[in-house]
Scaffold this active site. Structure first.
Site, PDB file in Angstrom:
ATOM      1  CG  HIS A 352      -5.540  -3.117  -0.404  1.00 32.14           C
ATOM      2  ND1 HIS A 352      -6.763  -2.882  -0.995  1.00 32.14           N
ATOM      3  CD2 HIS A 352      -4.677  -2.235  -0.956  1.00 32.14           C
ATOM      4  CE1 HIS A 352      -6.631  -1.881  -1.847  1.00 32.14           C
ATOM      5  NE2 HIS A 352      -5.383  -1.463  -1.841  1.00 32.14           N
ATOM      6  NE  ARG A 495      -2.609   5.691  -2.724  1.00 30.06           N
ATOM      7  CZ  ARG A 495      -2.900   4.443  -3.087  1.00 30.06           C
ATOM      8  NH1 ARG A 495      -3.060   4.149  -4.360  1.00 30.06           N
ATOM      9  NH2 ARG A 495      -3.010   3.493  -2.190  1.00 30.06           N
ATOM     10  CG  ASN A 616      -3.459  -2.759  -8.370  1.00 21.28           C
ATOM     11  OD1 ASN A 616      -2.837  -3.367  -9.219  1.00 21.28           O
ATOM     12  ND2 ASN A 616      -2.906  -2.319  -7.250  1.00 21.28           N
ATOM     13  CB  CYS A 664       2.324   2.983  -8.892  1.00 24.93           C
ATOM     14  SG  CYS A 664       0.709   3.766  -8.729  1.00 24.93           S
TER      15      CYS A 664
HETATM   16  C1  PEP Z   1      -3.924   0.826  -8.023  1.00 24.07           C
HETATM   17  O1  PEP Z   1      -5.160   0.938  -7.941  1.00 24.07           O
HETATM   18  O2  PEP Z   1      -3.354   0.297  -8.987  1.00 24.07           O
HETATM   19  C2  PEP Z   1      -3.069   1.322  -6.942  1.00 24.07           C
HETATM   20  C3  PEP Z   1      -1.774   1.365  -7.069  1.00 24.07           C
HETATM   21  O3  PEP Z   1      -3.683   1.691  -5.787  1.00 24.07           O
HETATM   22  P1  PEP Z   1      -4.255   0.678  -4.670  1.00 24.07           P
HETATM   23  O4  PEP Z   1      -3.859  -0.706  -5.086  1.00 24.07           O
HETATM   24  O5  PEP Z   1      -3.639   1.069  -3.384  1.00 24.07           O
HETATM   25  O6  PEP Z   1      -5.704   0.908  -4.735  1.00 24.07           O
HETATM   26 MG    MG Z   2      -6.003   2.247  -6.449  1.00 19.96          MG
END
Ligand code: PEP
Ligand code: MG
Length: 745
Positions: A352, A495, A616, A664
């Site tokens: 993150h 979300r 991700n 996304c």
């Molecule tokens: C993902 O997992 O691709 C996503 C967009 O959520 P995060 O990166 O916040 O877990």
């Molecule tokens: Mg995610």
């Protein structure tokens, strides 16, 4: 052997510095294996030889040589074969008394760091058990050596030699930056303290004394605070703490280290670790436990030493933030406009911290260990986020090259502004909406400056993470309203709270063995209807009069979770209606990030309005690679053929149910992947602000047909590297090569 290994591991951990740790190892090994000599050599790349770091001998054998050429003798053979070598000299030894030799490489991440070897004058055949013992020890040692190297504890000569060379990490955010290194050390972590030479000894001793004084005051205040409630016998503990802090021997030991020229933090680390080692080795259980107290008190003194120096007071105009373990808060601490680049020794491309850096459009390298961090302090550095290279002390030639590329990139971004108000449409008429990934209140300003068709992912957890308790319903409502109002009438997909994994709330510690497989996203919120309902009501009431809200559920694994979430949403909706608000029921979508959800799309489609792939997590779960672990960071590739095939299935399944599907995850911000996502048929792509116009450039340059044909070819390939090369070739051919490397062309 297990007991000995455990004991050695503990002693390594507690040793004040690497040299002492290695000395401990050689001594323990010699005794445990009953050999005449144990020696540890580490590779010094600058001089191209092995350097003797520690040895323990019973004097029958001559002292080993201080250095040995890389390809020389048995040591060279161990490194070359990257395997244990046992050698028995049966003929009479003419150069020395050596008869039996066993050497084991110290390997980290496929690289030989050095060799641990034992020698014995008596005729001896080393057993498999003994070999396994040394192999285990070498594996334990590898992590210690790397940590010590990264922290600048060893091989200063080597670190210096690397100064002008490239340190390789995982490319996390593309782009190029030239700036000054600012190092962030984790607070109150003795293990993270490097050695540092100082000259003003009196000032350093004053600094140490002041920190010690503050630590004593802390304890006295604590003692006073608990006095009325704590029984007398328990209060003795505080006196014991004060005794440790007043201990003359400890104080003298630290001052002596400082007088040798060591800074206060380093002196504290050395002495505290030595005392901890002494106490933990005692047999009396009471005294053994004091080791913990000494460590805790040492950390308290360190905290006070770092109060003024732990976080930089001053950030240079062009700050390149470097740390062993950077956090999102470290990035946020840098004043606006000064942060140019980020290099984290741990973490990977989808951590993150990297996601935040991407949102800020700051070139970033993750998992870049390999260069003494302390050597970089305040040095000029270049970050190449395309290739994951960090250059320290760059040559004038390298600087000229990167300055030119940076200028070209600026020009490219300027030219791309012309696309802002043009549709995101291919030459053969396929429209792919480009949306924004956001999470901060300040992202509202992007509504007017950025030509995004809306927000495809608003990460609500970010506003939960930088607080000291759960935000109130009103606080949440205000934030959501700011974003919804700024983007209206464009849709904003909020979300619901997605915590867990590497997204921890400081006020809600979660201890789990496998946090990414644990209490994450919807699993947490369904178990906390109180928190979930509060958030849903805040979202709904924030959309009053705007009606551009869409709600998205993270980490969905089964239809029951969706049913339960919808039930709670209906409850929240009824609540806000009762308040007299006239709000349309928002569209609801599901994130496809757990592989199981892809194969339930038809069932989920009966319940929700849209899908969005969280690539991700989807890649993390498909490839079984922790997105946050630099050790396996090179194995995390969202262009893995299996990931692409699953993405194809997801699009086909969603479209078969007549539901729109977006993506996304971070790959929407990767030029190479974006071409494939276009060809795979995604309806929308949601990405970071800094990349949006570049992706629009791709969409407006390549036809949908071309992208589809490319995908057909790509899906036949079985290797992610081949896939990337093939797409890059295509982008080059279309004049879009500047999107995959530094510069414009
Ligand atoms: C993902 O997992 O691709 C996503 C967009 O959520 P995060 O990166 O916040 O877990
Ligand atoms: Mg995610």
């Amino acid at each position: 052997m297990l007991a000995i290994l455990r004991q050695i591991a503990q002693e390594i951990d507690l040793a004040g510095d690497l040299t002492s740790a290695l000395e401990v190892v050689t001594r323990c090994v010699r005794v445990a294996m009953q050999v005449h000599l144990c020696q540890i050599y580490l590779i010094d790349h600058k001089r191209q030889h092995y350097m003797l770091m520690a040895f323990d001998s019973n004097d029958i054998l001559p002292e080993p040589s201080e250095w040995v050429a890389l390809n020389e003798g048995l040591l060279g053979l161990v490194a070359e074969k990257m395997a244990p070598i046992a050698h028995l000299n049966l003929t009479a030894p003419h150069e020395s008394n050596k008869l039996a030799f066993l050497g084991v490489p110290i390997v980290y991440h496929r690289q030989v760091l050095g060799v641990i070897a034992v020698e014995e004058v008596n005729h001896r055949i080393f057993s498999e058990d003994e070999e396994a013992f040394l192999v285990t020890l070498a594996a334990q040692l590898a992590g210690t050596v790397v940590h010590a190297r990264d922290m600048g504890f060893i091989l200063r000569a080597e670190a210096t030699s690397l100064k002008a060379s490239c340190l390789q990490g995982i490319p996390a955010v593309p782009g190029v930056a030239i700036g000054e290194a600012k190092i962030i050390y984790p607070l109150a972590d003795l293990d993270a303290i490097p050695d540092r030479i100082i000259t003003d000894i009196a000032a350093e001793i004053n600094r140490f004394n002041a920190a010690l004084h503050s630590a004593r005051l802390d304890i006295v205040q604590l003692q006073q605070r608990v006095e009325p409630t704590l029984p007398k016998e328990e209060q003795v503990l505080f006196s014991a703490y004060l005794q440790v802090l007043n201990n003359a021997e400890l104080h003298m030991g630290i001052c002596e280290e400082i007088e040798k020229g060591q800074w206060a933090e380093g002196a504290l680390r050395r002495v505290i670790k030595k005392h901890v080692l002494q106490f933990s080795g005692m047999t009396d259980p009471y005294l053994k436990e004091r080791a913990e107290d000494i460590l805790a008190l040492g950390q308290r003194v360190l905290y006070h030493l770092q109060e003024k120096t732990g976080k930089p007071l001053h950030y240079p105009q062009k700050t390149i933030l470097i740390g062993e373990k950077l956090t999102a808060a470290d990035l946020a601490d840098v004043p606006l406009g000064l942060l140019c680049g980020v290099v984290s020794y741990s973490g990977a491309g989808n951590s993150h911290v990297a996601i935040l850096a991407r949102a800020l459009n700051v070139p970033t390298i993750m998992g870049a260990a390999g260069l003494a961090i302390v050597e970089l302090e305040d040095k000029p550095v270049v970050v190449d986020g395309y290739h994951g290279c960090l250059y320290s002390n760059p040559s004038a030639k390298l600087l000229r090259k990167y300055t030119l590329w940076m200028q070209e990139e600026k020009e490219l971004d300027k030219e791309l502004q012309a696309l802002r108000h043009l549709p995101s449409e291919t030459s053969d008429g396929r429209e792919v909406s480009l949306l924004l990934n956001a999470g901060l209140e300040s992202d509202a300003t992007l509504a007017s400056t950025l030509a995004a068709s809306g927000v495809g992912l608003f990460r609500t957890e970010i506003s939960f993470m930088n607080k000291s308790q759960f935000p109130t319903e009103t606080e949440q409502r205000n934030l959501y309203h700011t974003i919804l109002r700024a983007f209206a009438p464009r849709p904003v997909t909020m979300r619901t709270l997605d915590i867990g994994g590497d997204k921890a709330l400081p006020y809600l510690p979660m201890q789990e063995d496998n946090p990414f497989l644990g209490w994450r996203g919807i699993r947490f919120t369904l178990d906390h209807p109180d928190i979930f309902l509060m958030q849903l009501r805040a979202m709904l009431s924030a959309s009053d009069g705007l009606n551009n809200l869409q709600i998205m559920l993270p980490m969905i694994t089964s239809v029951e979770e969706v049913d339960e979430a919808l039930q709670l949403l209906r409850r929240a909706y009824a609540d806000v209606q009762e308040q007299g608000l006239k709000i349309a029921m928002p569209k609801v979508g599901v994130m496809l990030e757990v592989p199981a959800a892809i194969y339930q799309i038809a069932d989920l489609a009966k319940r929700v309005d849209f899908f969005s792939v969280g690539s991700n997590d989807l890649a993390q779960y498909l490839l079984a690679v922790d997105r946050n672990n630099a050790r396996v960071g090179d194995r995390f590739d969202a262009l893995h053929p299996a990931v692409l095939r699953v993405l194809r299935d997801a699009v086909e399944k969603a479209h078969a149910c007549h539901k729109p599907i977006s993506l996304c995850g971070e790959i929407a911000s990767d030029a190479v992947a974006a071409v494939l996502l276009l060809g795979l048929g995604f309806d929308q792509l949601s990405m970071n602000a800094g990349i949006l116009l570049r992706i629009k450039w791709i969409i407006r340059t390549i036809s949908y047909k071309q992208a589809q044909e490319l995908v057909e070819r790509i899906l036949l390939l079985d290797d992610a590297v081949l896939i990337r090369t093939e797409v890059e070739k295509m982008l080059d051919g279309a004049g879009l090569g500047g999107l995959t490397r530094a510069g414009k062309k």
